[in-house]
Write a protein that holds these residues in place. Structure first.
Motif, PDB file in Angstrom:
ATOM      1  N   ASP A 154      39.623  50.784   2.655  1.00 23.88           N
ATOM      2  CA  ASP A 154      39.629  48.853   2.893  1.00 23.88           C
ATOM      3  C   ASP A 154      40.516  49.346   1.960  1.00 23.88           C
ATOM      4  O   ASP A 154      40.261  49.140   0.729  1.00 23.88           O
ATOM      5  CB  ASP A 154      38.380  49.043   2.764  1.00 23.88           C
ATOM      6  N   ALA A 155      41.827  48.266   2.030  1.00 19.84           N
ATOM      7  CA  ALA A 155      42.753  47.631   0.654  1.00 19.84           C
ATOM      8  C   ALA A 155      42.073  46.791   0.737  1.00 19.84           C
ATOM      9  O   ALA A 155      41.835  46.964  -0.665  1.00 19.84           O
ATOM     10  CB  ALA A 155      43.953  47.482   1.663  1.00 19.84           C
ATOM     11  N   GLU A 156      41.537  46.331   0.363  1.00 19.18           N
ATOM     12  CA  GLU A 156      40.957  44.881   0.318  1.00 19.18           C
ATOM     13  C   GLU A 156      40.048  44.844  -0.697  1.00 19.18           C
ATOM     14  O   GLU A 156      39.891  44.584  -1.674  1.00 19.18           O
ATOM     15  CB  GLU A 156      40.125  43.794   1.483  1.00 19.18           C
ATOM     16  N   MET A 157      38.865  46.131   0.193  1.00 18.04           N
ATOM     17  CA  MET A 157      37.674  46.434  -1.000  1.00 18.04           C
ATOM     18  C   MET A 157      38.105  47.414  -2.551  1.00 18.04           C
ATOM     19  O   MET A 157      37.936  47.425  -3.474  1.00 18.04           O
ATOM     20  CB  MET A 157      36.318  47.344  -0.442  1.00 18.04           C
ATOM     21  N   LEU A 158      39.084  47.658  -2.127  1.00 16.22           N
ATOM     22  CA  LEU A 158      40.423  48.981  -2.758  1.00 16.22           C
ATOM     23  C   LEU A 158      40.902  47.644  -4.269  1.00 16.22           C
ATOM     24  O   LEU A 158      40.121  47.737  -5.459  1.00 16.22           O
ATOM     25  CB  LEU A 158      41.529  49.603  -3.022  1.00 16.22           C
ATOM     26  N   THR A 159      40.853  46.345  -3.994  1.00 17.51           N
ATOM     27  CA  THR A 159      41.304  46.050  -4.723  1.00 17.51           C
ATOM     28  C   THR A 159      40.385  45.205  -6.201  1.00 17.51           C
ATOM     29  O   THR A 159      39.901  45.249  -6.677  1.00 17.51           O
ATOM     30  CB  THR A 159      42.078  44.143  -4.738  1.00 17.51           C
ATOM     31  N   HIS A 160      39.287  44.985  -5.119  1.00 15.66           N
ATOM     32  CA  HIS A 160      37.595  44.595  -5.765  1.00 15.66           C
ATOM     33  C   HIS A 160      37.457  45.533  -6.606  1.00 15.66           C
ATOM     34  O   HIS A 160      37.393  44.944  -7.466  1.00 15.66           O
ATOM     35  CB  HIS A 160      37.212  44.010  -4.649  1.00 15.66           C
ATOM     36  N   MET A 161      37.465  46.641  -6.182  1.00 16.10           N
ATOM     37  CA  MET A 161      37.238  48.167  -6.616  1.00 16.10           C
ATOM     38  C   MET A 161      37.785  48.072  -8.622  1.00 16.10           C
ATOM     39  O   MET A 161      37.910  48.276 -10.124  1.00 16.10           O
ATOM     40  CB  MET A 161      37.083  49.328  -5.756  1.00 16.10           C
ATOM     41  N   MET A 213      24.723  47.627 -15.605  1.00 14.61           N
ATOM     42  CA  MET A 213      25.311  46.981 -15.280  1.00 14.61           C
ATOM     43  C   MET A 213      26.400  47.474 -14.190  1.00 14.61           C
ATOM     44  O   MET A 213      27.029  46.368 -14.045  1.00 14.61           O
ATOM     45  CB  MET A 213      26.440  47.220 -16.560  1.00 14.61           C
ATOM     46  N   LEU A 214      26.288  48.458 -14.358  1.00 10.86           N
ATOM     47  CA  LEU A 214      27.810  49.398 -13.109  1.00 10.86           C
ATOM     48  C   LEU A 214      27.146  48.436 -11.842  1.00 10.86           C
ATOM     49  O   LEU A 214      28.133  48.560 -10.636  1.00 10.86           O
ATOM     50  CB  LEU A 214      27.515  50.548 -12.892  1.00 10.86           C
ATOM     51  N   LYS A 215      26.107  48.477 -11.902  1.00 10.97           N
ATOM     52  CA  LYS A 215      25.118  48.547 -10.138  1.00 10.97           C
ATOM     53  C   LYS A 215      25.731  47.333  -9.647  1.00 10.97           C
ATOM     54  O   LYS A 215      25.878  46.558  -8.868  1.00 10.97           O
ATOM     55  CB  LYS A 215      23.688  48.622 -10.139  1.00 10.97           C
ATOM     56  N   LYS A 216      25.763  46.489 -10.940  1.00  9.56           N
ATOM     57  CA  LYS A 216      25.718  44.627 -10.178  1.00  9.56           C
ATOM     58  C   LYS A 216      27.792  44.824 -10.419  1.00  9.56           C
ATOM     59  O   LYS A 216      27.132  43.906  -9.658  1.00  9.56           O
ATOM     60  CB  LYS A 216      25.692  44.099 -12.096  1.00  9.56           C
ATOM     61  N   LEU A 217      27.720  44.839 -10.949  1.00 10.42           N
ATOM     62  CA  LEU A 217      29.315  45.396 -11.245  1.00 10.42           C
ATOM     63  C   LEU A 217      29.588  45.975  -9.760  1.00 10.42           C
ATOM     64  O   LEU A 217      30.713  45.349  -8.719  1.00 10.42           O
ATOM     65  CB  LEU A 217      30.293  46.411 -12.282  1.00 10.42           C
ATOM     66  N   ILE A 218      29.827  46.620  -9.079  1.00  8.18           N
ATOM     67  CA  ILE A 218      29.364  47.709  -7.628  1.00  8.18           C
ATOM     68  C   ILE A 218      29.794  46.570  -6.459  1.00  8.18           C
ATOM     69  O   ILE A 218      29.800  46.256  -6.183  1.00  8.18           O
ATOM     70  CB  ILE A 218      29.445  48.713  -7.154  1.00  8.18           C
ATOM     71  N   ALA A 219      28.333  45.755  -7.039  1.00  9.13           N
ATOM     72  CA  ALA A 219      28.227  44.721  -5.796  1.00  9.13           C
ATOM     73  C   ALA A 219      28.584  43.727  -5.834  1.00  9.13           C
ATOM     74  O   ALA A 219      28.980  43.378  -4.539  1.00  9.13           O
ATOM     75  CB  ALA A 219      25.986  44.367  -6.355  1.00  9.13           C
ATOM     76  N   LYS A 220      29.489  43.375  -6.808  1.00 10.43           N
ATOM     77  CA  LYS A 220      30.408  42.165  -7.036  1.00 10.43           C
ATOM     78  C   LYS A 220      31.811  42.783  -5.614  1.00 10.43           C
ATOM     79  O   LYS A 220      32.248  41.931  -5.017  1.00 10.43           O
ATOM     80  CB  LYS A 220      31.025  41.715  -8.055  1.00 10.43           C
ATOM     81  N   THR A 221      32.266  43.914  -5.771  1.00 10.77           N
ATOM     82  CA  THR A 221      32.729  44.251  -5.111  1.00 10.77           C
ATOM     83  C   THR A 221      32.939  44.440  -3.910  1.00 10.77           C
ATOM     84  O   THR A 221      33.770  44.415  -2.585  1.00 10.77           O
ATOM     85  CB  THR A 221      33.507  45.837  -5.227  1.00 10.77           C
ATOM     86  N   GLY A 222      31.418  44.446  -3.162  1.00  3.53           N
ATOM     87  CA  GLY A 222      30.942  44.175  -1.591  1.00  3.53           C
ATOM     88  C   GLY A 222      30.723  45.676  -1.650  1.00  3.53           C
ATOM     89  O   GLY A 222      30.538  45.788  -0.456  1.00  3.53           O
ATOM     90  N   LEU A 223      30.602  46.730  -2.126  1.00  2.66           N
ATOM     91  CA  LEU A 223      30.278  48.025  -2.159  1.00  2.66           C
ATOM     92  C   LEU A 223      28.954  48.332  -2.025  1.00  2.66           C
ATOM     93  O   LEU A 223      28.057  47.699  -2.777  1.00  2.66           O
ATOM     94  CB  LEU A 223      30.850  49.218  -2.506  1.00  2.66           C
ATOM     95  N   GLU A 224      27.931  48.816  -1.679  1.00  5.08           N
ATOM     96  CA  GLU A 224      26.898  48.694  -1.672  1.00  5.08           C
ATOM     97  C   GLU A 224      26.323  49.529  -3.647  1.00  5.08           C
ATOM     98  O   GLU A 224      27.140  50.533  -3.234  1.00  5.08           O
ATOM     99  CB  GLU A 224      25.322  50.036  -0.274  1.00  5.08           C
ATOM    100  N   ALA A 225      25.739  48.662  -3.909  1.00  5.21           N
ATOM    101  CA  ALA A 225      25.000  49.069  -5.405  1.00  5.21           C
ATOM    102  C   ALA A 225      24.344  50.485  -4.992  1.00  5.21           C
ATOM    103  O   ALA A 225      24.609  51.367  -6.071  1.00  5.21           O
ATOM    104  CB  ALA A 225      24.528  48.142  -5.485  1.00  5.21           C
TER     105      ALA A 225
END
Lengths: 662, 257
Positions: free
Chosen positions: B139-146, B86-98
């Motif tokens: 990366d502030a943008e990615m941080l909000t995604h995270m 589940m986490l890998k799918k969720l991480i992929a959404k944030t733009g970070l590499e799963a």
């Protein structure tokens, strides 16, 4: 979270002699640690686990009012218990202690990069300090102990353990899968290093087991389920039907009547037995048994039996027992060479060493005469390390999916020499060749056999593993060709009447079944694994479960008996104390937050969570093992795992990445 | 300076941690990039903890447990497996590499295997480069995604789904109906998409009231999808209409969550 006073942490960095200090700059690390938040003092010392090291911690707790202690040394799996006791003796709750593993996880694995190892040690200590600040005092729970023991396997090791425990006055349940006890030892002829007949050694022990009032023996029985924990195991025993009751006096008439003849596993296929049979002449208990895989229920045995001991309608029985400790003495199997390995199953005269033991047994199929296929072999060849020391890249697997046994089976060298000598004793004219890789006659008195063997004219030929002996000839008679390392690789050709493969020991076929039922671990070789190779050789990772004999790995009778006694001594500790402390690392539910969704009930492998009358989750503390799967899954985050809280783990993670705030 | 990845490891006490100890006892050398946190069971590793660790700038997170069938607690490692999936799918959404999250099985005797995984993961992360969330200026943008991913992992729906997955797929529901894995995965994917999007919306409108049009732009979703989330979020009491500008209502977060 209810927190007491501000943390005052003492950090102690252990040199572990040069084990840590030889790589990590402990002085620099101590200076660094002293500046970390909440740290009152940081010291380094040569051996923290030594008496002066322990004393230093205890004194500092009092002198500086420390309320948390971090020791950076070896693995917590090694010394966490030691230091918990130290801080307790210093006046602190033992759970206010935290360990940083800077030996196994740092100095020992980063020898080539001392600078980075030092930095890593600082990080690990920073993580521990962050966690220590969040630790809470916890109270261990004491629970009572059922003063009884279960022993699985009634071979020589299990028997020794059972007798020792029973002699100390504890009730013992001894469960044996086979219809008789004695295990592998009962299948041997004479034993090294005393040349005593196996059943002369084993017989009295077996009789004692049967007659001992404290021992309840279950033959033809298996363990079907194990629940509970140290001091309070609940075990289900399945007694397979024997079809013959205890009134049987082994008169043997039934056997004569029985029309079904099958291969006798006790003699490794060298003889036949009936479907109703006495496994061997001195079998204990001395009582017939019906092998229901082969019996056709014709009823002739029941007709002839004057005492009416046979009941073909006999059923499986389930017996529930409660015990405090468990000893696993399930023994080993012998390596079965795949067809074609050293001519096995191609040349009729190639047998294994357990088969030779049966041929040399005075109560065996040939009454101890070395007779094979009706005649006495004039030349016998032994080949060592069959199924042992199979080095990848050197040993050529016979089958595609063959698992390689890389270990040494330890008993084969001396046992084979003993057997070679026995052959020479029977007929000194028999030519005996011993083809070996290395000679490992390591035990007391074993070397004497090797010397005697040389004197008696047994020819020792050393071969290289990459040039194993080769086979030719016809199916009834093999010719063995081997390169003799000690005569500059001279090629020797031996006409062999009998070839004996010194097969090694392998884990029991049902090892994984036992493993799953007991939740213990196995080593990469497949044998059950001890908790620590040097310091905890008898314990398993599951408290209250101990290992004895060859279940743990190849060993001879001497060592198996010693291990049986040792395991019995270990198993006695909780039984004699009458109580055990349960680690307070358990789950607790915040009932104000719990929505009663019930997911934790599904996830908990121990059934340790139930719904109370308010419909919220409640942890049954004695059943909870603290794994934490419930907490990690709780949709409301209503579950906390004591000593492994989210806050503690996150604080460690943040500290690992350089943050110093908790 | 050469990039040295920072790895945080969550290792179960009985197999993986003991395997790491074994690597030490056997003096197997591996790169000093991992910092190990001991947990009793890999099943203890809460998805929120993993996301927090990544948000804090870990270049990689390694979860290690007992081999399938060998779990000291019967099946905690299977729980870990579902959580990581589940986490890998969720991480992929944030733009970070799963692949910055890895799950591996190591037994107590497999020091060599453990050391091998650490070498391999270190090299893999070196190729991948530093995490955009690491260092002084994440990366502030990615941080909000995270943060949205973390909030999604904290919410009831995903946790309840992961928690029930094994039972639903392997044993069946209260009526004895088993779900096929693909069906479950579809449900899970929908839930991840929805929960992630809703948490993104929540975090955005918490900062400033925003109209649907703007939300569509920032989330890369169409107005229909965003409106659907807004309806659900209004019903759950997460957001409300702050004011209307022209014909567009502006949504704002409700504080009490």
């Amino acid at each position: 979270m209810s927190r007491g006073k501000k943390p005052k942490i003492g950090v102690y960095i252990c040199h572990c002699g040069v084990n840590i200090a030889g790589v990590v700059d402990v002085e620099e690390v101590a200076k660094y640690a002293e500046k970390l938040p909440n740290v009152t003092l940081a010291k380094h010392y040569v051996y923290m686990c030594s008496a002066p090291g322990q004393m230093m911690v205890k004194e500092d707790i009092k002198k500086f009012g420390l309320n948390r202690v971090v020791v950076a040394s070896c693995s917590p799996r090694m010394h966490e218990v030691t230091f918990r006791r130290v801080v307790e003796e210093g006046g602190l709750n033992p759970y206010l202690f935290e360990m940083a593993n800077i030996r196994e996880h740092c100095s020992w694995v980063h020898v080539d990069e001392p600078q980075r190892a030092t930095e890593k040690a600082k990080d690990l200590i920073r993580m521990s300090v962050a966690r220590a600040g969040l630790l809470e005092p916890l109270q261990e729970k004491e629970v009572g102990v059922t003063a009884k023991a279960l022993i699985i396997g009634a071979g020589v090791s299990g028997i020794r353990a059972a007798l020792d425990l029973a002699e100390r006055g504890f009730d013992v349940f001894l469960v044996e899968k086979e219809p008789n006890i004695g295990g592998r030892t009962a299948q041997l002829s004479e034993l090294y290093p005393t040349d005593e007949y196996a059943l002369d050694v084993l017989g009295p022990m077996m009789e004692e087991v049967v007659s001992h009032p404290e021992i309840k023996l279950f033959t033809n029985s298996e363990i079907s389920a194990v629940d509970g924990f140290i001091g309070n195991f609940k075990v289900k025993i399945i007694a397979k039907p024997r079809y013959v009751n205890e009134k049987c006096d082994a008169c043997g008439k039934c056997e004569v009547e029985c029309p079904i003849e099958v291969s006798n596993e006790f003699d490794f296929g060298l003889s036949k037995r009936k479907a109703i049979y006495l496994p061997f002449y001195y079998a204990v208990p001395r009582r017939y048994v019906i092998d229901d895989k082969n019996c056709n229920k014709c009823g002739k045995c029941a007709e002839i039996c004057e005492k009416g001991t046979i009941n073909l309608e006999d059923q499986v029985k389930e017996i529930d027992v409660d015990v405090g400790t468990i000893i696993v003495a399930t023994g080993h199997d012998f390596y079965e060479p795949p067809k074609g390995e050293y001519g096995y199953k191609i040349y009729e005269n190639v047998i294994t060493m357990p088969q030779l033991e049966r041929l040399l047994d005075k109560n065996g199929p040939t009454k101890g005469q070395l007779q094979f296929n009706g005649s006495e072999p004039k030349s016998v060849v032994f080949i060592s390390c069959v199924g042992s020391r199979q080095e990848p890249g050197v040993y050529q697997p016979i089958k595609e999916d063959q698992k390689l046994n890389r270990y040494c089976s330890r008993v084969c060298c001396t046992a084979a020499i003993k057997n070679a000598l026995k052959i020479k004793e029977r007929n000194s004219a028999t030519r005996v060749y011993y083809l070996y890789r290395d000679m490992r006659t390591f035990g007391r008195g074993h070397e004497d056999y090797y010397r005697k063997a040389g004197e008696s004219g047994i020819l020792f030929i050393k071969y290289k593993p990459e040039a194993p002996p080769m086979f030719s000839g016809n199916p009834k008679h093999s010719i063995v060709t081997v390169q003799d390392v000690l005569t500059s690789n001279e090629i020797m050709t031996i006409s062999a009447d009998l070839v004996v493969l010194n097969v090694g020991m392998v884990p029991r076929e049902d090892a994984s079944d036992i493993q799953n039922k007991l939740k213990i671990t196995r080593s990469i070789d497949g044998f059950f694994q001890e908790a620590h190779a040097k310091l905890r050789p008898l314990e398993t990772p599951s408290d209250g479960i101990y290992l004895a004999g060859t279940a743990q790995g190849p060993k001879d009778i001497t060592d198996s008996v010693a291990m049986g006694s040792a395991a019995a001594a270990k198993a006695t500790i909780p039984l004699a104390r009458g109580k055990v402390e349960i680690e307070p690392i358990i789950a607790i539910v915040d009932e104000d937050v719990c929505s009663g969704c019930g997911i934790c009930l599904v996830i908990c492998p121990y059934g340790a969570i139930e719904k109370d009358e308010k419909g919220v989750a409640k942890v049954i503390e004695v059943l909870c093992k603290g794994c934490g799967a419930c907490a990690a899954s709780c949709p409301e985050k209503a579950i906390t795992i004591l000593h492994f809280t989210d806050q503690q783990l996150i604080a460690q993670a943040i500290a690992a990445l350089g943050g110093t705030h908790a | 300076m050469k990039f040295e990845p920072r790895i945080v490891g969550f290792l179960c006490n009985w197999c993986a941690y003991a395997g790491a100890d074994m690597a030490g006892t056997s003096r197997m050398v591996y790169p000093p990039n991992i910092r190990i946190i001991r947990v009793m069971c890999s099943g203890r590793v809460d998805p929120v903890i993993v996301l927090e660790t990544l948000a804090q700038g870990a270049d990689g997170v390694m979860v290690m447990g007992c081999h399938p069938g060998d779990c000291h607690y019967t099946d905690g490692n299977y729980q870990a497996e579902r959580k990581v999936k589940m986490l890998k799918k969720l991480i992929a959404k944030t733009g970070l590499e799963a692949e910055r999250l890895r799950l591996e099985w190591v037994s107590a005797s497999e020091g060599e295997r453990f050391a091998g995984f650490i070498k391999d993961f270190t090299n893999q992360l070196k190729t991948l480069g530093p995490s955009p969330l690491a260092g002084e200026n994440p990366d502030a943008e990615m941080l909000t995604h995270m943060l949205a991913a973390k909030a999604a992992a904290e919410d009831f729906r995903l946790r309840a789904l992961v928690g029930r997955e094994r039972k639903l797929v392997e044993e069946g529901n209260a009526y004895g109906e088993k779900l096929i894995q693909e069906e479950f995965d579809k449900t899970m994917d929908d839930a991840i998409n929805a929960e992630y999007a809703r948490n993104r919306i929540y975090l955005l409108v918490k900062n400033e009231p925003l109209p649907v049009k703007e939300l569509c732009k920032r989330l890369g979703l169409n107005p229909k999808e965003v409106l659907r989330h807004i309806v659900v979020m209004k019903r759950r009491g997460l957001i409300t209409v702050d004011k209307v500008e022209g014909t567009s209502p502006l949504y704002a977060a409700l504080e009490a969550r």
